[in-house]
Design a protein around this motif. Sequence first.
Motif, PDB file in Angstrom:
ATOM      1  N   VAL A   1      -6.688  -1.428  -6.216  1.00  0.00           N
ATOM      2  CA  VAL A   1      -7.203  -1.275  -7.576  1.00  0.00           C
ATOM      3  C   VAL A   1      -6.260  -0.361  -8.333  1.00  0.00           C
ATOM      4  O   VAL A   1      -5.673   0.562  -7.776  1.00  0.00           O
ATOM      5  CB  VAL A   1      -8.648  -0.709  -7.625  1.00  0.00           C
ATOM      6  CG1 VAL A   1      -9.634  -1.668  -7.011  1.00  0.00           C
ATOM      7  CG2 VAL A   1      -8.745   0.651  -6.978  1.00  0.00           C
ATOM      8  N   ARG A   2      -6.113  -0.641  -9.616  1.00  0.00           N
ATOM      9  CA  ARG A   2      -5.332   0.218 -10.505  1.00  0.00           C
ATOM     10  C   ARG A   2      -6.301   1.189 -11.161  1.00  0.00           C
ATOM     11  O   ARG A   2      -7.365   0.788 -11.621  1.00  0.00           O
ATOM     12  CB  ARG A   2      -4.613  -0.615 -11.553  1.00  0.00           C
ATOM     13  CG  ARG A   2      -3.715  -1.624 -10.915  1.00  0.00           C
ATOM     14  CD  ARG A   2      -2.271  -1.675 -11.238  1.00  0.00           C
ATOM     15  NE  ARG A   2      -1.640  -0.720 -12.064  1.00  0.00           N
ATOM     16  CZ  ARG A   2      -0.648   0.058 -11.646  1.00  0.00           C
ATOM     17  NH1 ARG A   2      -0.266   0.032 -10.395  1.00  0.00           N
ATOM     18  NH2 ARG A   2      -0.041   0.870 -12.470  1.00  0.00           N
ATOM     19  N   VAL A   3      -5.930   2.457 -11.166  1.00  0.00           N
ATOM     20  CA  VAL A   3      -6.786   3.492 -11.746  1.00  0.00           C
ATOM     21  C   VAL A   3      -5.945   4.423 -12.612  1.00  0.00           C
ATOM     22  O   VAL A   3      -4.726   4.485 -12.477  1.00  0.00           O
ATOM     23  CB  VAL A   3      -7.512   4.325 -10.663  1.00  0.00           C
ATOM     24  CG1 VAL A   3      -8.453   3.469  -9.836  1.00  0.00           C
ATOM     25  CG2 VAL A   3      -6.525   5.056  -9.771  1.00  0.00           C
ATOM     26  N   THR A   4      -6.621   5.131 -13.483  1.00  0.00           N
ATOM     27  CA  THR A   4      -6.017   6.236 -14.204  1.00  0.00           C
ATOM     28  C   THR A   4      -6.388   7.499 -13.449  1.00  0.00           C
ATOM     29  O   THR A   4      -7.570   7.821 -13.304  1.00  0.00           O
ATOM     30  CB  THR A   4      -6.520   6.297 -15.654  1.00  0.00           C
ATOM     31  OG1 THR A   4      -6.181   5.066 -16.304  1.00  0.00           O
ATOM     32  CG2 THR A   4      -5.900   7.467 -16.397  1.00  0.00           C
ATOM     33  N   LEU A   5      -5.382   8.171 -12.942  1.00  0.00           N
ATOM     34  CA  LEU A   5      -5.590   9.346 -12.099  1.00  0.00           C
ATOM     35  C   LEU A   5      -5.537  10.614 -12.936  1.00  0.00           C
ATOM     36  O   LEU A   5      -4.636  10.795 -13.753  1.00  0.00           O
ATOM     37  CB  LEU A   5      -4.500   9.396 -11.024  1.00  0.00           C
ATOM     38  CG  LEU A   5      -4.515  10.585 -10.076  1.00  0.00           C
ATOM     39  CD1 LEU A   5      -5.779  10.582  -9.230  1.00  0.00           C
ATOM     40  CD2 LEU A   5      -3.275  10.549  -9.197  1.00  0.00           C
TER      41      LEU A   5
ATOM     42  N   VAL B   1      -7.279   6.100   2.285  1.00  0.00           N
ATOM     43  CA  VAL B   1      -6.706   5.207   1.274  1.00  0.00           C
ATOM     44  C   VAL B   1      -5.299   5.683   0.945  1.00  0.00           C
ATOM     45  O   VAL B   1      -4.971   6.866   1.107  1.00  0.00           O
ATOM     46  CB  VAL B   1      -7.560   5.150  -0.016  1.00  0.00           C
ATOM     47  CG1 VAL B   1      -8.922   4.533   0.258  1.00  0.00           C
ATOM     48  CG2 VAL B   1      -7.701   6.515  -0.657  1.00  0.00           C
ATOM     49  N   SER B   2      -4.492   4.764   0.480  1.00  0.00           N
ATOM     50  CA  SER B   2      -3.155   5.094   0.023  1.00  0.00           C
ATOM     51  C   SER B   2      -3.171   5.170  -1.499  1.00  0.00           C
ATOM     52  O   SER B   2      -3.719   4.282  -2.162  1.00  0.00           O
ATOM     53  CB  SER B   2      -2.171   4.009   0.475  1.00  0.00           C
ATOM     54  OG  SER B   2      -0.896   4.223  -0.095  1.00  0.00           O
ATOM     55  N   VAL B   3      -2.591   6.221  -2.040  1.00  0.00           N
ATOM     56  CA  VAL B   3      -2.474   6.396  -3.485  1.00  0.00           C
ATOM     57  C   VAL B   3      -0.997   6.298  -3.811  1.00  0.00           C
ATOM     58  O   VAL B   3      -0.176   7.020  -3.236  1.00  0.00           O
ATOM     59  CB  VAL B   3      -3.032   7.765  -3.942  1.00  0.00           C
ATOM     60  CG1 VAL B   3      -2.904   7.923  -5.441  1.00  0.00           C
ATOM     61  CG2 VAL B   3      -4.472   7.940  -3.491  1.00  0.00           C
ATOM     62  N   ARG B   4      -0.651   5.392  -4.736  1.00  0.00           N
ATOM     63  CA  ARG B   4       0.752   5.176  -5.088  1.00  0.00           C
ATOM     64  C   ARG B   4       0.922   5.262  -6.602  1.00  0.00           C
ATOM     65  O   ARG B   4       0.150   4.682  -7.348  1.00  0.00           O
ATOM     66  CB  ARG B   4       1.215   3.817  -4.600  1.00  0.00           C
ATOM     67  CG  ARG B   4       2.658   3.478  -4.919  1.00  0.00           C
ATOM     68  CD  ARG B   4       3.088   2.146  -4.316  1.00  0.00           C
ATOM     69  NE  ARG B   4       2.945   2.125  -2.882  1.00  0.00           N
ATOM     70  CZ  ARG B   4       3.782   2.677  -1.995  1.00  0.00           C
ATOM     71  NH1 ARG B   4       4.836   3.322  -2.437  1.00  0.00           N
ATOM     72  NH2 ARG B   4       3.580   2.598  -0.708  1.00  0.00           N
TER      73      ARG B   4
ATOM     74  N   VAL C   1      -4.500   2.272  -5.802  1.00  0.00           N
ATOM     75  CA  VAL C   1      -5.184   2.757  -4.604  1.00  0.00           C
ATOM     76  C   VAL C   1      -5.486   1.551  -3.724  1.00  0.00           C
ATOM     77  O   VAL C   1      -5.983   0.528  -4.201  1.00  0.00           O
ATOM     78  CB  VAL C   1      -6.492   3.495  -4.964  1.00  0.00           C
ATOM     79  CG1 VAL C   1      -7.174   4.019  -3.702  1.00  0.00           C
ATOM     80  CG2 VAL C   1      -6.212   4.640  -5.940  1.00  0.00           C
ATOM     81  N   SER C   2      -5.207   1.684  -2.438  1.00  0.00           N
ATOM     82  CA  SER C   2      -5.492   0.600  -1.495  1.00  0.00           C
ATOM     83  C   SER C   2      -6.015   1.181  -0.189  1.00  0.00           C
ATOM     84  O   SER C   2      -5.713   2.334   0.145  1.00  0.00           O
ATOM     85  CB  SER C   2      -4.242  -0.245  -1.248  1.00  0.00           C
ATOM     86  OG  SER C   2      -3.185   0.555  -0.793  1.00  0.00           O
ATOM     87  N   PRO C   3      -6.801   0.405   0.547  1.00  0.00           N
ATOM     88  CA  PRO C   3      -7.305   0.895   1.833  1.00  0.00           C
ATOM     89  C   PRO C   3      -6.138   1.189   2.779  1.00  0.00           C
ATOM     90  O   PRO C   3      -5.106   0.507   2.735  1.00  0.00           O
ATOM     91  CB  PRO C   3      -8.139  -0.273   2.364  1.00  0.00           C
ATOM     92  CG  PRO C   3      -8.422  -1.133   1.177  1.00  0.00           C
ATOM     93  CD  PRO C   3      -7.269  -0.947   0.249  1.00  0.00           C
ATOM     94  N   ALA C   4      -6.316   2.186   3.619  1.00  0.00           N
ATOM     95  CA  ALA C   4      -5.287   2.552   4.602  1.00  0.00           C
ATOM     96  C   ALA C   4      -5.934   2.791   5.960  1.00  0.00           C
ATOM     97  O   ALA C   4      -5.819   3.885   6.526  1.00  0.00           O
ATOM     98  CB  ALA C   4      -4.518   3.776   4.128  1.00  0.00           C
ATOM     99  N   PRO C   5      -6.637   1.773   6.475  1.00  0.00           N
ATOM    100  CA  PRO C   5      -7.317   1.973   7.762  1.00  0.00           C
ATOM    101  C   PRO C   5      -6.321   2.278   8.874  1.00  0.00           C
ATOM    102  O   PRO C   5      -5.244   1.697   8.935  1.00  0.00           O
ATOM    103  CB  PRO C   5      -8.025   0.636   7.999  1.00  0.00           C
ATOM    104  CG  PRO C   5      -7.258  -0.354   7.191  1.00  0.00           C
ATOM    105  CD  PRO C   5      -6.728   0.398   6.011  1.00  0.00           C
TER     106      PRO C   5
END
Length: 128
Positions: free
Chosen positions: A3-7, A53-56, A108-112
């Motif tokens: 998902v794209r988010v405003t951080l 989760v991975s935040v990029r 943000v994407s899952p990072a299991p």
Amino acid sequence: MSVRVTLITGRTARQGMTLEMGKTTEEYRKAVALIELSPADAEKLGVSDGDTVSVRTEAGSVVVWCKVSKGLDEGLAFMPYGPWANAVIAPYTRGVGMPQFKSVEAEVSPAPGESVPTVEELLERVRR
């Protein structure tokens, strides 16, 4: 899936309390190495409290824990100030003397199965 988010980043009471213990403590890492997501964004990702989760961003990426926050609107995410937020915030200041800690576009994407780095591991990344 991502998902794209405003951080946005900022101070939290828990961050301040654990800072007194030191930045290398596990209490500090648990208080700061996280991203708060809206329930809708967490559902899209299939993640819940405590999942990694991975935040990029354009500045970099980092793995942190997810915290679902009912106080956030869809598309908005929050990270406490600290080394993990610094890993995804660009260092340039655009002439104002302070990096942009608000309104940063992030994915943000899952990072299991991935672990949240320690402060020492983050510093080692910077040294390379």
